[in-house]
Design an enzyme around this catalytic site. Structure first.
Site, PDB file in Angstrom:
ATOM      1  CE1 TYR A  28       5.804   1.684  -9.597  1.00 42.95           C
ATOM      2  CE2 TYR A  28       4.422   0.940  -7.775  1.00 42.95           C
ATOM      3  CZ  TYR A  28       5.674   1.185  -8.308  1.00 42.95           C
ATOM      4  OH  TYR A  28       6.793   0.943  -7.557  1.00 42.95           O
ATOM      5  CE1 TYR A  67       3.919  -0.520  -3.788  1.00 36.46           C
ATOM      6  CE2 TYR A  67       5.165   1.405  -4.472  1.00 36.46           C
ATOM      7  CZ  TYR A  67       5.007   0.029  -4.421  1.00 36.46           C
ATOM      8  OH  TYR A  67       5.939  -0.782  -4.998  1.00 36.46           O
ATOM      9  NE  ARG A  75       8.469  -2.080  -0.819  1.00 36.19           N
ATOM     10  CZ  ARG A  75       9.277  -2.049  -1.890  1.00 36.19           C
ATOM     11  NH1 ARG A  75       8.829  -2.387  -3.076  1.00 36.19           N
ATOM     12  NH2 ARG A  75      10.533  -1.689  -1.789  1.00 36.19           N
ATOM     13  CG  HIS A  78      10.415   1.707  -4.066  1.00 35.51           C
ATOM     14  ND1 HIS A  78       9.301   1.707  -3.261  1.00 35.51           N
ATOM     15  CD2 HIS A  78      10.076   0.990  -5.162  1.00 35.51           C
ATOM     16  CE1 HIS A  78       8.345   1.012  -3.847  1.00 35.51           C
ATOM     17  NE2 HIS A  78       8.782   0.565  -5.009  1.00 35.51           N
ATOM     18  CG  HIS A  80      10.597  -0.564  -9.274  1.00 30.62           C
ATOM     19  ND1 HIS A  80      10.649  -1.817  -8.726  1.00 30.62           N
ATOM     20  CD2 HIS A  80       9.583   0.072  -8.647  1.00 30.62           C
ATOM     21  CE1 HIS A  80       9.704  -1.944  -7.817  1.00 30.62           C
ATOM     22  NE2 HIS A  80       9.034  -0.800  -7.751  1.00 30.62           N
TER      23      HIS A  80
HETATM   24 FE   LIG Z   1       7.495  -0.345  -6.394  1.00 25.12          FE
END
Ligand SMILES: [Fe+2]
Length: 145
Positions: A28, A67, A75, A78, A80
């Site tokens: 991110y 990640y 994870r 995906h 958000h």
């Molecule tokens: Fe996430």
């Protein structure tokens, strides 16, 4: 891309559709992300728009990478989403079909009702997008809109 509906199946126009996601490497663009995967200087990972008169929304983006979360939990890819209508607001995540990590994802597996509704459908590219891209379709329901 997709559409925002209310529970009666009517399109929700003017819903605020906000998206944030990791880059293709699973990182991110946010100071609190401790993943050592590289940042992408050309990718911000955030966008917002309003659904149109037929409830449609559409973003052009990259598929996020998986990640590491905590322990050995990875994870799956995906996106958000925060969707704000005139009455309801939903914060949720969209998943990709066929990802092996989906079956091990604690968040996804804890969804009891309509888990499949969080998994998008992937379609081949249409003539108005790059030929090596994919169309990811995911509709959103806000109870009263
Ligand atoms: Fe996430």
């Amino acid at each position: 891309m997709g559409r925002v509906f209310n529970a009666e199946g009517q399109p929700v126009r003017g819903a605020r559709v906000e998206l944030w996601q990791a880059n293709a490497q699973g990182r991110y663009t946010h100071p609190s992300d401790t993943n050592p995967a590289p940042l992408d200087p050309n990718f911000e990972g955030f966008a917002v728009q309003s659904s149109d008169g037929e409830g449609r929304y559409r973003f052009k983006t990259v598929k996020p990478g998986a990640y590491p979360a905590t322990g050995n939990w990875m994870r799956p890819p995906h996106l958000h989403f925060e969707i704000t209508g005139k009455v309801n607001r939903v914060i949720t995540q969209m998943y990709f079909p066929g990802e092996p990590l989906n079956d091990k994802d604690i968040l996804l597996q804890n969804i009891r009702a309509n888990r499949e509704g969080l998994i998008a459908k992937v379609l081949p590219p249409t003539s108005d997008v790059e030929p090596d891209s994919l169309i990811v379709v995911w509709d959103i329901v806000l109870d009263k809109g």
